[in-house]
Design a protein around this motif. Structure first.
Motif, PDB file in Angstrom:
ATOM      1  N   THR A 146       0.809  -1.229   0.000  1.00 36.26           N
ATOM      2  CA  THR A 146       0.000   0.000   0.000  1.00 36.26           C
ATOM      3  C   THR A 146       0.832   1.264   0.000  1.00 36.26           C
ATOM      4  O   THR A 146       0.316   2.342  -0.283  1.00 36.26           O
ATOM      5  N   ALA A 147       2.111   1.198   0.364  1.00 33.81           N
ATOM      6  CA  ALA A 147       2.941   2.399   0.419  1.00 33.81           C
ATOM      7  C   ALA A 147       4.217   2.150  -0.353  1.00 33.81           C
ATOM      8  O   ALA A 147       4.588   1.007  -0.644  1.00 33.81           O
ATOM      9  N   ALA A 148       4.896   3.248  -0.702  1.00 34.59           N
ATOM     10  CA  ALA A 148       6.149   3.143  -1.438  1.00 34.59           C
ATOM     11  C   ALA A 148       7.207   2.489  -0.570  1.00 34.59           C
ATOM     12  O   ALA A 148       7.226   2.671   0.647  1.00 34.59           O
ATOM     13  N   LEU A 149       8.097   1.709  -1.187  1.00 39.27           N
ATOM     14  CA  LEU A 149       9.168   1.066  -0.454  1.00 39.27           C
ATOM     15  C   LEU A 149      10.287   2.050  -0.176  1.00 39.27           C
ATOM     16  O   LEU A 149      10.261   3.204  -0.576  1.00 39.27           O
ATOM     17  N   GLN A 150      11.322   1.563   0.517  1.00 39.57           N
ATOM     18  CA  GLN A 150      12.383   2.455   0.972  1.00 39.57           C
ATOM     19  C   GLN A 150      13.089   3.118  -0.203  1.00 39.57           C
ATOM     20  O   GLN A 150      13.421   4.292  -0.174  1.00 39.57           O
ATOM     21  N   ALA A 151      13.348   2.358  -1.292  1.00 40.47           N
ATOM     22  CA  ALA A 151      14.045   2.919  -2.446  1.00 40.47           C
ATOM     23  C   ALA A 151      13.225   4.015  -3.091  1.00 40.47           C
ATOM     24  O   ALA A 151      13.728   5.052  -3.511  1.00 40.47           O
ATOM     25  N   ASP A 152      11.899   3.787  -3.156  1.00 41.33           N
ATOM     26  CA  ASP A 152      11.031   4.802  -3.734  1.00 41.33           C
ATOM     27  C   ASP A 152      10.991   6.036  -2.870  1.00 41.33           C
ATOM     28  O   ASP A 152      10.856   7.148  -3.357  1.00 41.33           O
ATOM     29  N   ARG A 153      11.093   5.858  -1.539  1.00 39.76           N
ATOM     30  CA  ARG A 153      11.038   7.010  -0.643  1.00 39.76           C
ATOM     31  C   ARG A 153      12.257   7.899  -0.839  1.00 39.76           C
ATOM     32  O   ARG A 153      12.179   9.115  -0.788  1.00 39.76           O
ATOM     33  N   THR A 154      13.415   7.302  -1.091  1.00 39.61           N
ATOM     34  CA  THR A 154      14.605   8.122  -1.304  1.00 39.61           C
ATOM     35  C   THR A 154      14.473   8.934  -2.573  1.00 39.61           C
ATOM     36  O   THR A 154      14.858  10.109  -2.619  1.00 39.61           O
ATOM     37  N   THR A 155      13.887   8.345  -3.614  1.00 39.21           N
ATOM     38  CA  THR A 155      13.686   9.120  -4.841  1.00 39.21           C
ATOM     39  C   THR A 155      12.671  10.217  -4.631  1.00 39.21           C
ATOM     40  O   THR A 155      12.794  11.304  -5.178  1.00 39.21           O
ATOM     41  N   ASN A 156      11.640   9.937  -3.806  1.00 38.84           N
ATOM     42  CA  ASN A 156      10.644  10.973  -3.535  1.00 38.84           C
ATOM     43  C   ASN A 156      11.259  12.147  -2.802  1.00 38.84           C
ATOM     44  O   ASN A 156      10.854  13.292  -2.982  1.00 38.84           O
ATOM     45  N   LEU A 157      12.233  11.852  -1.928  1.00 35.60           N
ATOM     46  CA  LEU A 157      12.867  12.948  -1.196  1.00 35.60           C
ATOM     47  C   LEU A 157      13.637  13.859  -2.125  1.00 35.60           C
ATOM     48  O   LEU A 157      13.697  15.070  -1.936  1.00 35.60           O
ATOM     49  N   ILE A 158      14.262  13.274  -3.191  1.00 36.35           N
ATOM     50  CA  ILE A 158      15.048  14.086  -4.124  1.00 36.35           C
ATOM     51  C   ILE A 158      14.133  14.820  -5.084  1.00 36.35           C
ATOM     52  O   ILE A 158      14.432  15.915  -5.544  1.00 36.35           O
ATOM     53  N   MET A 159      12.979  14.233  -5.423  1.00 33.84           N
ATOM     54  CA  MET A 159      12.078  14.797  -6.407  1.00 33.84           C
ATOM     55  C   MET A 159      11.530  16.138  -5.927  1.00 33.84           C
ATOM     56  O   MET A 159      11.090  16.257  -4.799  1.00 33.84           O
ATOM     57  N   PRO A 160      11.529  17.190  -6.734  1.00 34.46           N
ATOM     58  CA  PRO A 160      10.939  18.460  -6.329  1.00 34.46           C
ATOM     59  C   PRO A 160       9.446  18.358  -6.215  1.00 34.46           C
ATOM     60  O   PRO A 160       8.818  17.441  -6.716  1.00 34.46           O
TER      61      PRO A 160
END
Length: 1294
Positions: A146-160
């Motif tokens: 149901t939620a983004a995994l850890q790798a996706d979360r790191t990309t979300n942090l970089i994404m503006p």
């Protein structure tokens, strides 16, 4: 030897980091978590029931109650996430759900379906998986990420931020893989998978921080999951940037209805009664979605007259609408509009503009804790009551019926008691009262009554309280603060300081069992003070680290102390009456030092021979004569230990929050104990009540548990007498006086209100009586009118009945006529229909014959086709039979070949087996030789291995020692850092104070210079003014002398006026006596005139018989007897009537002389009484000044005296009544004697004699008269009794 029985009795606290942490079971029962238990609290009986967690549970993370209130699901954190389901009727566990398909350690959110057959569990980080269970079968029906995994979360942090919205429509490879694991995902489902995340906190401890974080990590945290109440296959998941709708189809959870929305931090949601989804966001928005996920409308959530935005942290749906809880303790009630159903018929363009009117805000509410965020809400089944929890671990209750009262602001009230919302650092109990006192890092000190299960007192302080102790009497407490140790009074409604001691940061303090001493820790020194004169009786020095435990033996002759330096000291207090701080009577009798252990608690037996201690080395130690005689190891750190007063029960607190009831006396076996689930954090304090009935435990989770304890062997407490708890409380004099004055004011106000209400009631009665009279008259008139109307209607009815009978006769005749006509018409129609029936019957026979013919033809065709099919299939059967015969012959041939081959193979195998046997026997001999050689080598290696193991163990012990020393040093460093920070803070404060004082000195110097200038000017002005004042002072002295002369003259005039007033009073008395004498003379004259008139009438009657001598003689005799003989009788009893009649002057001289004597006596008595009054007034003034302090005692005595006085007054009243009745009877008897005697001529003399008889004491001296009077009743007040008037004591003669 036995293990004490422990039963949960009550708990004060609430675990606020649990998802969906409160629920109603019925109208009176609420369930909520506290520590490692779920508590069922009955609001009427105030009783609690407990559901403990499983053994390996680390914490409760979420709860859910089924819609039918039959089951409860409790999520627990552990090595693997676990969900336990309990039956709420029996409180027994039904199922335990756990899965190995996740890396998470907890379920952060759970939810029941409407029919309670299915349950959702949402795991936390790192995989965030939603499981769909059929819980009765313990079967996972489906699961989905149901939620983004850890790798996706790191990309979300970089994404503006601008790139987040486009990312919602592009599925990631990881999400596509997740979707493929549960089933095919359509394009919309793949798009939603990247945007939405399920609603559950990261963990129970981080949920509050995760909600409302708003750090831009969208799609990484799930807060809440739920079922559609009307459809078990539809699910909703929300979180930080997540809003997902799932449908359970074909054994999979599939996304549907993806909406392209701006990502928000969705904090909560609920389902409305019309299956709409209401979602709350962090940015103060309420979003309303349709069941298919379409956004219907957006409502801004504002609060108060200023329309301040409030974060929507929790939502709760009910039949009329929904309730919204937010930040700052705010809560709002929204209800559906009555005409909302009409909006569905509008076209889409108009519906969007009218969407905001679906719900309207009807009420705004504010909690007492207005700085805290509302975290959970629950509503009773009847929707009459609402409970809500805050992030400060408080529970509030509200009567929803009260919100409908207009013009009155509704506020929440405490549900049961206010709880601690921080770590409890201190706890203690007393002897004379059933009280427990606690202090916490929330800067509060609270006093609890463990018998009534109530909170007695709560006091918040501006700084944190480190320790607390209560006096055995329950009237005083010691509280240690960062700057001082304060001794406080426990008043009826407050806690007030009355003594301070310069002990900084006191972490431990204890009163002695007798209450005459108390010990307090000052760093690594223990100071002993007297409770009554606050004298420092001694200092116990010896610890090198901070002292963490103090214990007084039962006779207060010893103190056992333990500290972070690994030392336990046994101090003997022989003589504490020496000089302050001398410590001459204090001696250290025993010690035990183990530097590898940081002790947290140490206690001793009643005789002080054995000491029990726990610390950081996970062992329970028994120390006797400074030697460790027994050491019981544990799998967890032990933090506290306590012995009962009887010395037969021992309890130990652990770092994971459990309480162990130890088998006592201790044995060498470590596992002889019973463990009870209590807290969810390390236990900080354990205490036992004086009567050994209750055990109290506090923890870092802010909860206070009360347990009922007893000896399993049934040995009751054998005390000399049963403990009777005291009811006394401390009240300050000012508070008592204020309350008394308030009570007096309220009493007067009540009396005024009573009078006013009685007056109003009388007015209302009068008005109502008038109205009743008017209404009665009105109704009587209406009744009369109705009677008249009734008679008119009755006559009309009779007329109508006659007319109706006539019309009915006409209608009967017309009906008979029409009936005969209809019979003729229907007979004709019947004949026509019969002919038509005959026609149709003929056609039916023809059709039946045609159908039978067709059936015969079809039967023949069927038989022909069946014969053809039979022939065809028989031919195929013959072909198959031939094939079967051929295959059987081939099978027989192959079987023969197989038997021959088998025989040959067996012969070859026997030869090969013999060869292999010989070969392997040779190998076996070689291997045995090699084995013997290896055994020797193995013995050598084993010796080497043992030596290496011993070296490894030695290194491990050294490493352990080094690790313990490192931990100890770290602790010392932390404590020193805290001390350094405190000292730096103090230095900064003192520097600021010095700067302020220097500025103040500079300003004062400037002011001093200016004042010196002013002084010079003022000195000159003073000299000039003195010159002007001297002549005026001379004038003042002359005027003062003149005023003194005038005062002397005025005093002379006052004395003259007083003498004149006395003379005037004498003259008034004489005038009053003369007026009475004149009135008496007037009465005598009237009596004589009446006698003469009667005599004339009788004489006139006698003159009529002048012609008849006999009758005349008889009447003259009668006249003589009537007027002469009757007048002669009184003269014999007293004064001669003839002398009184002949000499009226003599009768007047007697009263005149008595009047003169009485006036003279009156003047003398008056002068004596005035002197007495003056002396009494001086004495009363003096007595008032002397006895003012004794008024309280006198008031209590006056109560009894007033009763006695009232009784005496009643007796006096009865005596006076009897005396008056006797006087009246005497008067009547004397008057009867006078009347029977006759003598109308001498009536005046008779009246004079009667007047003397009425005042028998006139001629008596005043002393005799006063002696005949009853003594006056003493007044209860200290003021002098009012002197009776002279006229009342001594009635003047007429």
């Amino acid at each position: 030897m036995s293990i004490a029985a422990v039963a949960h009795r009550h708990v004060f606290g609430y675990k606020g980091d649990v998802n969906n942490a409160i629920a109603y079971l019925d109208e009176q029962t609420v369930i909520y978590p506290v520590g490692h238990n779920s508590v069922l609290y009955n609001t009427e009986s105030k009783l609690q029931k407990f559901i403990p967690v499983t053994e390996k549970c680390e914490a409760i993370t979420a709860m859910a109650v089924s819609t039918n209130k039959r089951y409860i699901a409790i999520a627990e954190r552990g090595e693997k996430p676990l969900c336990a389901l309990y039956d709420l009727h029996t409180l027994r566990r039904r199922k335990t759900l756990s899965t190995m398909e996740t890396e998470s350690k907890d379920f952060v959110c759970i939810a029941f379906s409407a029919d309670a057959k299915y349950i959702l569990t949402q795991t936390g980080a790192p995989d965030w998986t939603l499981f769909y269970w059929s819980w009765e079968k313990a079967k996972v029906m489906a699961s989905v990420k149901t939620a983004a995994l850890q790798a996706d979360r790191t990309t979300n942090l970089i994404m503006p931020t601008s790139s987040i919205a486009p990312a919602l429509v592009v599925p990631s490879s990881r999400d596509a893989g997740a979707g493929s694991s549960v089933g095919p995902a359509n394009s919309s489902g793949g798009a939603l998978a990247t945007a939405a995340t399920a609603l559950a906190p990261l963990s129970s401890s981080s949920s509050a921080a995760a909600r409302g974080a708003g750090d831009g990590t969208f799609g990484s945290v799930v807060y809440q999951v739920s079922f559609n109440p009307s459809d078990n296959t539809q699910l909703c998941v929300i979180g930080n940037g997540i809003f997902k709708l799932f449908r359970y189809q074909e054994g999979m959870l599939k996304l549907f209805s993806v909406q392209k929305l701006e990502p928000k931090n969705y904090l909560s949601h609920c389902w409305a009664a019309d299956d709409r989804i209401i979602v709350g966001t962090e940015d103060a928005k309420i979003l309303i979605f349709e069941q298919n996920g379409e956004l219907r409308t957006e409502i801004p959530h504002t609060f108060g007259p200023s329309s301040a935005p409030r974060t929507v942290s929790t939502l709760l749906g009910y039949s009329k609408g929904f309730i919204c809880g937010g930040s700052h303790g705010s809560m709002a009630i929204y209800e559906r509009n009555e005409d909302a159903s009409a909006l569905a018929a509008l076209p889409p363009g108009q519906r969007e503009s009218a969407g905001r009117e679906l719900y309207r805000k009807v009420k705004e509410l504010t909690m007492a804790d207005d700085n805290a965020r509302v975290t959970n809400m629950a509503i009773s089944p009847s929707e009459d009551n609402l409970v809500a929890t805050t992030e400060t671990n408080q529970i509030f209750a509200l009567m929803l019926a009260g919100t409908e009262v207009k013009g009155e602001e509704s506020r929440f009230e405490m549900f049961s008691q206010p709880f601690h919302h921080g770590q409890i650092t201190g706890c203690d109990t007393c002897i004379r009262k059933p009280l427990v006192v606690t202090c916490s890092t929330d800067r509060s000190v609270r006093v609890w009554n463990y018998l009534d299960s109530t909170s007695e007192l709560v006091k918040y302080f501006p700084e944190e309280a480190f320790s607390v102790a209560i006096h055995p009497s329950g009237l005083y407490i010691l509280v240690g603060f960062s700057d001082k140790l304060r001794l406080m009074n426990l008043l009826i409604d407050d806690i007030r300081t009355f003594r301070e001691f310069t002990i900084r940061g006191c972490r431990e303090c204890r009163f002695s069992n007798g209450g005459q001493y108390f010990a307090a820790v000052h760093g690594n020194t223990i100071q002993i003070y007297s409770t009554w004169n606050f004298e420092n009786l001694g200092n116990l020095k010896g610890h090198n680290g901070k002292v963490r435990s103090l214990f007084w033996t039962q006779d207060d002759s010893r103190i056992v102390s333990a500290g972070m330096d690994g030392a336990i000291y046994d101090w003997a207090l022989r003589d504490l009456s020496g000089s302050a701080g001398s410590g001459g009577g204090i001696k250290r009798e025993g010690e035990s030092i183990l530097k590898s252990c940081n002790y947290t608690c140490a206690i001793a037996t009643a005789d002080g021979r054995s000491i029990f201690a726990v610390g950081s080395d996970k062992t329970l130690k028994e120390i006797t004569d400074s030697q460790i005689v027994r050491e019981l190891e544990s799998n967890v750190v032990l933090t506290q230990v306590i012995l009962s007063q009887s010395g037969r029960m021992m309890f130990v607190g652990t770092a994971n929050g459990t309480i162990r009831s130890m088998k006592f006396p201790l044995s060498n076996e470590a596992g002889e104990y019973q463990e009870h689930q209590a807290h969810s954090a390390p236990i900080t304090k354990l205490r036992v009540s004086f009567d050994d009935q209750y055990l109290f435990s506090t923890s870092e989770d802010g909860a206070l548990y009360v347990f009922k304890i007893s000896d399993k062997e049934g040995r009751g407490l054998k005390r000399d007498r049963e403990i009777v708890y005291a009811d006394e409380i401390l009240v300050t004099k000012s508070d008592l006086e204020e309350k008394n004055s308030t009570m007096a004011e309220l009493k007067t106000r009540v009396e005024e209100l009573k009078m006013e209400n009685e007056y109003q009631l009388r007015l209302k009665d009068m008005n109502f009586n008038e109205k009743i009279k008017e209404v009665t008259e009105k109704f009587m008139q209406e009744i009369e009118a109705l009677k008249i109307t009734s008679t008119v209607l009755r006559t009309d009815k009779e007329k109508e009945e006659v007319r109706h009978e006539e019309e009915m006769g006409e209608e009967r005749e017309r009906h008979a006529r029409e009936l005969s006509e209809l019979e003729t018409v229907h007979n004709a129609k019947l004949m026509a229909e019969y002919e038509r029936y005959q026609e149709l019957q003929g056609r039916t026979t023809e059709l039946q014959a045609q159908w039978e013919r067709q059936m015969r033809e079809m039967q023949a065709a069927k038989e022909k086709a069946l014969a053809e099919l039979t022939a065809h299939f028989e031919a195929r059967v013959r072909e198959k039979q031939a094939e079967i015969d051929q295959l059987q012959s081939e099978l027989h041939n192959q079987y023969l070949e197989f038997t021959e081959t088998t025989k040959e193979t067996e012969q070859d195998a026997d030869t090969e087996i013999l060869e292999i046997k010989h070969r392997y026997e040779k190998k076996l001999k070689e291997e045995r030789e090699i084995g013997l050689r290896l055994k020797g080598e193995n013995g050598i290696m084993r010796k080497k291995f043992n030596t290496l193991n011993s070296e490894i163990d030695a290194h491990k012990t050294e490493i352990g020692k080094m690790f313990n020393e490192e931990k100890k040093l770290h602790g010392v460093i932390k404590s020193l850092e805290k001390d350094i920070l405190g000292l730096k803070k103090e230095i900064l404060e003192r520097d600021e104070t010095i700067q302020d004082k220097e500025k103040r000195i500079y300003d004062l110097k400037k002011k001093n210079q200016e004042l010196e200038k002013f002084k010079f000017v003022l000195d000159y002005k003073i000299k000039e003014l003195k010159r002007q004042i001297e002549p005026r002072e001379q004038d003042i002295q002359g005027m003062t002398h003149q005023i003194k002369e005038m005062d002397v003259e005025l005093e002379h005039y006052h004395k003259a006026n007083s003498n004149l007033e006395l003379t005037i009073a004498d003259l008034k008395l004489k005038l009053r006596a003369a007026e009475k004498e004149v009135a008496k003379e007037h009465a005598r004259v009237k009596a004589f005139a009446a006698t003469v008139k009667r005599f004339k009438v009788d004489l006139n009657e006698c003159v009529q018989y002048i012609q008849e001598p006999k009758l005349l003689k008889t009447h003259v005799k009668n006249l003589y007897q009537k007027y002469c003989l009757a007048a002669a009788e009184p003269s014999t009893a007293g004064v001669s009537s003839t002398s009184l009649a002949s000499n009226p002057q003599s009768t007047s001289t007697i009263p005149n002389t008595s009047i003169a004597d009485v006036q003279q006596e009156y003047a003398r008595q008056r002068e004596h009484l005035e002197r007495t009054v003056a002396s009494l007034r001086r004495k009363v003034t003096k007595d008032q000044n002397i006895h003012r302090a004794d008024n309280v005692r006198i008031m209590s005595e006056n109560v009894a005296l007033i009763k006695e006085i009232n009784q005496l007054r009643r007796d006096l009243k009865g005596t006076r009544a009897r005396e008056k009745a006797a006087e009246i009877a005497l008067k009547h008897s004397k008057a009867g004697v006078n009347v029977s005697a006759g003598g109308a001529v001498l009536a005046g003399a008779g009246e004079t004699t009667g007047s003397r008889a009425q005042t028998p004491h006139q001629d008596a001296p005043l002393e005799v008269i006063s002696a005949l009077r009853l003594p006056p009743v003493a007044s209860p007040s200290p003021t002098p009794p009012s002197l009776p008037r002279l006229e009342q004591q001594h009635p003047l003669p007429a």
